[in-house]
Design a protein around this motif. Structure first.
Motif, PDB file in Angstrom:
ATOM      1  N   PRO A 297      13.338  -1.057  -7.605  1.00  0.00           N
ATOM      2  CA  PRO A 297      12.244  -1.637  -6.811  1.00  0.00           C
ATOM      3  C   PRO A 297      11.056  -0.679  -6.768  1.00  0.00           C
ATOM      4  O   PRO A 297      11.225   0.527  -6.693  1.00  0.00           O
ATOM      5  CB  PRO A 297      12.859  -1.817  -5.423  1.00  0.00           C
ATOM      6  CG  PRO A 297      14.006  -0.870  -5.384  1.00  0.00           C
ATOM      7  CD  PRO A 297      14.493  -0.725  -6.789  1.00  0.00           C
ATOM      8  N   ARG A 298       9.886  -1.251  -6.838  1.00  0.00           N
ATOM      9  CA  ARG A 298       8.663  -0.463  -6.792  1.00  0.00           C
ATOM     10  C   ARG A 298       7.920  -0.789  -5.511  1.00  0.00           C
ATOM     11  O   ARG A 298       7.845  -1.931  -5.108  1.00  0.00           O
ATOM     12  CB  ARG A 298       7.802  -0.775  -8.003  1.00  0.00           C
ATOM     13  CG  ARG A 298       8.511  -0.427  -9.295  1.00  0.00           C
ATOM     14  CD  ARG A 298       7.742  -0.874 -10.472  1.00  0.00           C
ATOM     15  NE  ARG A 298       6.519  -0.095 -10.565  1.00  0.00           N
ATOM     16  CZ  ARG A 298       5.578  -0.316 -11.467  1.00  0.00           C
ATOM     17  NH1 ARG A 298       5.731  -1.273 -12.330  1.00  0.00           N
ATOM     18  NH2 ARG A 298       4.496   0.410 -11.504  1.00  0.00           N
ATOM     19  N   ARG A 299       7.373   0.230  -4.920  1.00  0.00           N
ATOM     20  CA  ARG A 299       6.658   0.028  -3.668  1.00  0.00           C
ATOM     21  C   ARG A 299       5.165   0.082  -3.935  1.00  0.00           C
ATOM     22  O   ARG A 299       4.695   0.893  -4.717  1.00  0.00           O
ATOM     23  CB  ARG A 299       7.077   1.091  -2.677  1.00  0.00           C
ATOM     24  CG  ARG A 299       8.586   1.030  -2.418  1.00  0.00           C
ATOM     25  CD  ARG A 299       9.046   2.144  -1.572  1.00  0.00           C
ATOM     26  NE  ARG A 299       8.570   1.901  -0.213  1.00  0.00           N
ATOM     27  CZ  ARG A 299       8.740   2.751   0.762  1.00  0.00           C
ATOM     28  NH1 ARG A 299       9.348   3.866   0.557  1.00  0.00           N
ATOM     29  NH2 ARG A 299       8.283   2.477   1.960  1.00  0.00           N
ATOM     30  N   GLY A 300       4.430  -0.786  -3.288  1.00  0.00           N
ATOM     31  CA  GLY A 300       2.987  -0.852  -3.493  1.00  0.00           C
ATOM     32  C   GLY A 300       2.196  -0.424  -2.284  1.00  0.00           C
ATOM     33  O   GLY A 300       0.986  -0.535  -2.271  1.00  0.00           O
ATOM     34  N   GLY A 301       2.857   0.065  -1.251  1.00  0.00           N
ATOM     35  CA  GLY A 301       2.171   0.447  -0.026  1.00  0.00           C
ATOM     36  C   GLY A 301       1.190   1.587  -0.218  1.00  0.00           C
ATOM     37  O   GLY A 301       0.155   1.648   0.454  1.00  0.00           O
ATOM     38  N   GLY A 302       1.486   2.489  -1.139  1.00  0.00           N
ATOM     39  CA  GLY A 302       0.594   3.621  -1.381  1.00  0.00           C
ATOM     40  C   GLY A 302      -0.739   3.179  -1.957  1.00  0.00           C
ATOM     41  O   GLY A 302      -1.791   3.726  -1.602  1.00  0.00           O
ATOM     42  N   LEU A 303      -0.706   2.185  -2.829  1.00  0.00           N
ATOM     43  CA  LEU A 303      -1.954   1.681  -3.407  1.00  0.00           C
ATOM     44  C   LEU A 303      -2.826   1.018  -2.342  1.00  0.00           C
ATOM     45  O   LEU A 303      -4.037   1.227  -2.301  1.00  0.00           O
ATOM     46  CB  LEU A 303      -1.661   0.679  -4.525  1.00  0.00           C
ATOM     47  CG  LEU A 303      -1.150   1.259  -5.836  1.00  0.00           C
ATOM     48  CD1 LEU A 303      -0.773   0.143  -6.788  1.00  0.00           C
ATOM     49  CD2 LEU A 303      -2.199   2.151  -6.456  1.00  0.00           C
ATOM     50  N   LEU A 304      -2.188   0.227  -1.479  1.00  0.00           N
ATOM     51  CA  LEU A 304      -2.980  -0.434  -0.428  1.00  0.00           C
ATOM     52  C   LEU A 304      -3.541   0.577   0.566  1.00  0.00           C
ATOM     53  O   LEU A 304      -4.684   0.437   1.020  1.00  0.00           O
ATOM     54  CB  LEU A 304      -2.122  -1.469   0.295  1.00  0.00           C
ATOM     55  CG  LEU A 304      -1.819  -2.723  -0.509  1.00  0.00           C
ATOM     56  CD1 LEU A 304      -0.964  -3.678   0.310  1.00  0.00           C
ATOM     57  CD2 LEU A 304      -3.092  -3.411  -0.938  1.00  0.00           C
ATOM     58  N   ALA A 305      -2.774   1.602   0.890  1.00  0.00           N
ATOM     59  CA  ALA A 305      -3.275   2.639   1.796  1.00  0.00           C
ATOM     60  C   ALA A 305      -4.456   3.369   1.164  1.00  0.00           C
ATOM     61  O   ALA A 305      -5.442   3.670   1.845  1.00  0.00           O
ATOM     62  CB  ALA A 305      -2.158   3.617   2.142  1.00  0.00           C
ATOM     63  N   ALA A 306      -4.371   3.638  -0.128  1.00  0.00           N
ATOM     64  CA  ALA A 306      -5.482   4.300  -0.816  1.00  0.00           C
ATOM     65  C   ALA A 306      -6.727   3.423  -0.820  1.00  0.00           C
ATOM     66  O   ALA A 306      -7.845   3.925  -0.661  1.00  0.00           O
ATOM     67  CB  ALA A 306      -5.067   4.651  -2.242  1.00  0.00           C
TER      68      ALA A 306
END
Length: 139
Positions: A16-25
């Motif tokens: 699984p890949r998480r995309g929360g870091g991209l949205l926070a950036a």
């Protein structure tokens, strides 16, 4: 939870890949860009010494960091959308990958996978590649 190297090598599904870091950036970049964008508007009351032409150039130069930050935020949004689409495509392929995965038997003694369709012993990496190809998420 600890996972053995064999279990990790034969895992039929993509991690699984998480995309929360991209949205926070993106949120941080938009906030920083907004701060840069406030700078030119705060200087509108004081006319520059060069007249209206130099005022336009000054606003453009001071707005340039904000525009570049917004472009970077747009690139991150594009990367996030690509990641979401790839995850959806992988999830659609999981049933087909599971079907292929269930046809293999791992032999601890040999360290390989017996696969019914191949009729021979496969390495765990090759078996995983077959499973990924069946699921449509081969890299």
């Amino acid at each position: 939870m600890s996972v053995s190297a064999v279990a990790r090598a034969l895992d039929p599904f993509p991690p699984p890949r998480r995309g929360g870091g991209l949205l926070a950036a993106v949120i941080v970049l938009v906030l920083v860009g907004s701060c840069f964008l406030v700078l030119p508007f705060s200087a509108f009351e004081d006319p520059p010494p060069g007249g209206a032409g130099s005022e336009v150039v000054g606003v453009a130069v001071v707005s340039l960091p904000a525009v570049s930050v917004y472009v970077a935020a747009g690139v991150l949004v594009w990367l996030y959308v690509r990641r979401v689409r790839a995850d959806r495509r992988q999830r659609r392929g999981v049933p087909a990958a599971r079907q292929v995965w269930e046809q293999g038997w791992f032999c601890h003694r040999c360290g390989g996978v017996y696969f019914a369709d191949a009729g021979r012993l496969l390495t765990p990496a090759h078996f995983r590649q077959l499973v990924a190809r069946a699921g449509g998420y081969e890299r």
